[in-house]
Design a protein around this motif. Structure first.
Motif, PDB file in Angstrom:
ATOM      1  N   ASP A 135       0.831  -1.202   0.000  1.00 49.32           N
ATOM      2  CA  ASP A 135       0.000   0.000   0.000  1.00 49.32           C
ATOM      3  C   ASP A 135       0.869   1.256   0.000  1.00 49.32           C
ATOM      4  N   LYS A 136       1.570   1.450  -1.095  1.00 48.79           N
ATOM      5  CA  LYS A 136       2.383   2.637  -1.316  1.00 48.79           C
ATOM      6  C   LYS A 136       1.930   3.232  -2.638  1.00 48.79           C
ATOM      7  N   TRP A 137       1.930   4.550  -2.779  1.00 48.92           N
ATOM      8  CA  TRP A 137       1.328   5.195  -3.945  1.00 48.92           C
ATOM      9  C   TRP A 137       1.962   4.752  -5.247  1.00 48.92           C
ATOM     10  N   TYR A 138       3.273   4.575  -5.281  1.00 44.63           N
ATOM     11  CA  TYR A 138       3.942   4.220  -6.536  1.00 44.63           C
ATOM     12  C   TYR A 138       3.677   2.767  -6.917  1.00 44.63           C
ATOM     13  N   ILE A 139       3.505   1.882  -5.930  1.00 44.63           N
ATOM     14  CA  ILE A 139       3.164   0.491  -6.233  1.00 44.63           C
ATOM     15  C   ILE A 139       1.716   0.411  -6.708  1.00 44.63           C
ATOM     16  N   ARG A 140       0.837   1.117  -6.024  1.00 44.83           N
ATOM     17  CA  ARG A 140      -0.578   1.136  -6.426  1.00 44.83           C
ATOM     18  C   ARG A 140      -0.736   1.667  -7.846  1.00 44.83           C
ATOM     19  N   LYS A 141      -0.022   2.738  -8.162  1.00 44.27           N
ATOM     20  CA  LYS A 141      -0.118   3.347  -9.489  1.00 44.27           C
ATOM     21  C   LYS A 141       0.383   2.395 -10.576  1.00 44.27           C
ATOM     22  N   THR A 142       1.499   1.715 -10.330  1.00 45.24           N
ATOM     23  CA  THR A 142       2.060   0.786 -11.310  1.00 45.24           C
ATOM     24  C   THR A 142       1.146  -0.417 -11.523  1.00 45.24           C
ATOM     25  N   VAL A 143       0.676  -1.018 -10.449  1.00 44.61           N
ATOM     26  CA  VAL A 143      -0.189  -2.195 -10.563  1.00 44.61           C
ATOM     27  C   VAL A 143      -1.519  -1.824 -11.226  1.00 44.61           C
ATOM     28  N   ALA A 144      -2.092  -0.687 -10.865  1.00 48.42           N
ATOM     29  CA  ALA A 144      -3.349  -0.257 -11.471  1.00 48.42           C
ATOM     30  C   ALA A 144      -3.171  -0.014 -12.976  1.00 48.42           C
TER      31      ALA A 144
END
Length: 180
Positions: A107-116
């Motif tokens: 739950d980190k913004w850069y991981i969420r953005k990449t996975v999404a």
């Protein structure tokens, strides 16, 4: 010297014309059923779809199960580890992908953005209104390959395995349909 000039110009013109060939877009010579990444055998809009998922982040595999179902105009899914822990839920529309209930480890913004972004490309690759800028489709050694510039590649193997490679982040997602 001048008497050979017209002949040499003609030879150059004919040589140049012979070297040019007609190139069709990658998907132009494929049958319509094979030009789509998601076939009816891989994804049903009427019932629940299950996939065995392997995510490789820099050659470290994480495996689990993805459950996917179409509700209205959107795809809703969940990624569950093999031990039964839910990693996250997601909703994919023709415009974006949104992650919900993300486990605190990722739950980190850069991981969420990449996975999404990766899930959006994977599940909406065939949608005509999706917001992809550059997309080329071609067939390589029996596999359907869709490239999104130099960033992402989706491959559908002849055995039905779907693979998305995020070339920028060195992440690959592999989905194999599980029959129920």
């Amino acid at each position: 010297m001048m008497k050979y000039f017209p002949v040499s110009c003609l030879l150059c013109l004919l040589t140049g014309c012979a070297a040019v060939s007609t190139v069709q877009p990658g998907g132009a010579n494929l049958p319509e059923a094979n030009a789509r990444v998601w076939t009816e055998a891989l994804r049903s809009e009427d019932r629940k779809n299950s996939y065995q998922v392997t995510i490789r982040i820099k050659d470290k595999p994480i495996s689990g199960i993805c459950l996917l179902k179409k509700v209205g105009y959107e795809w809703r899914g969940s990624l569950v580890s093999e031990l039964g822990a839910r990693a996250f839920d997601f909703t994919v529309t023709s415009r974006k992908c949104k992650l919900q209930n993300v486990v605190s480890l990722i739950d980190k913004w850069y991981i969420r953005k990449t996975v999404a972004s990766d899930l959006y490309c994977l599940f909406e690759v065939d949608h005509p209104e999706a917001s992809f800028r550059k997309k080329t489709v071609r067939c390589e050694q029996g596999a359907l390959v869709v490239r999104f510039g130099k960033k992402k590649v989706i491959t559908r193997s002849p055995d039905g395995t779907l693979t998305l490679q995020n070339l920028v982040r060195d992440i690959s997602y592999s989905l194999i349909r599980v029959e129920e």
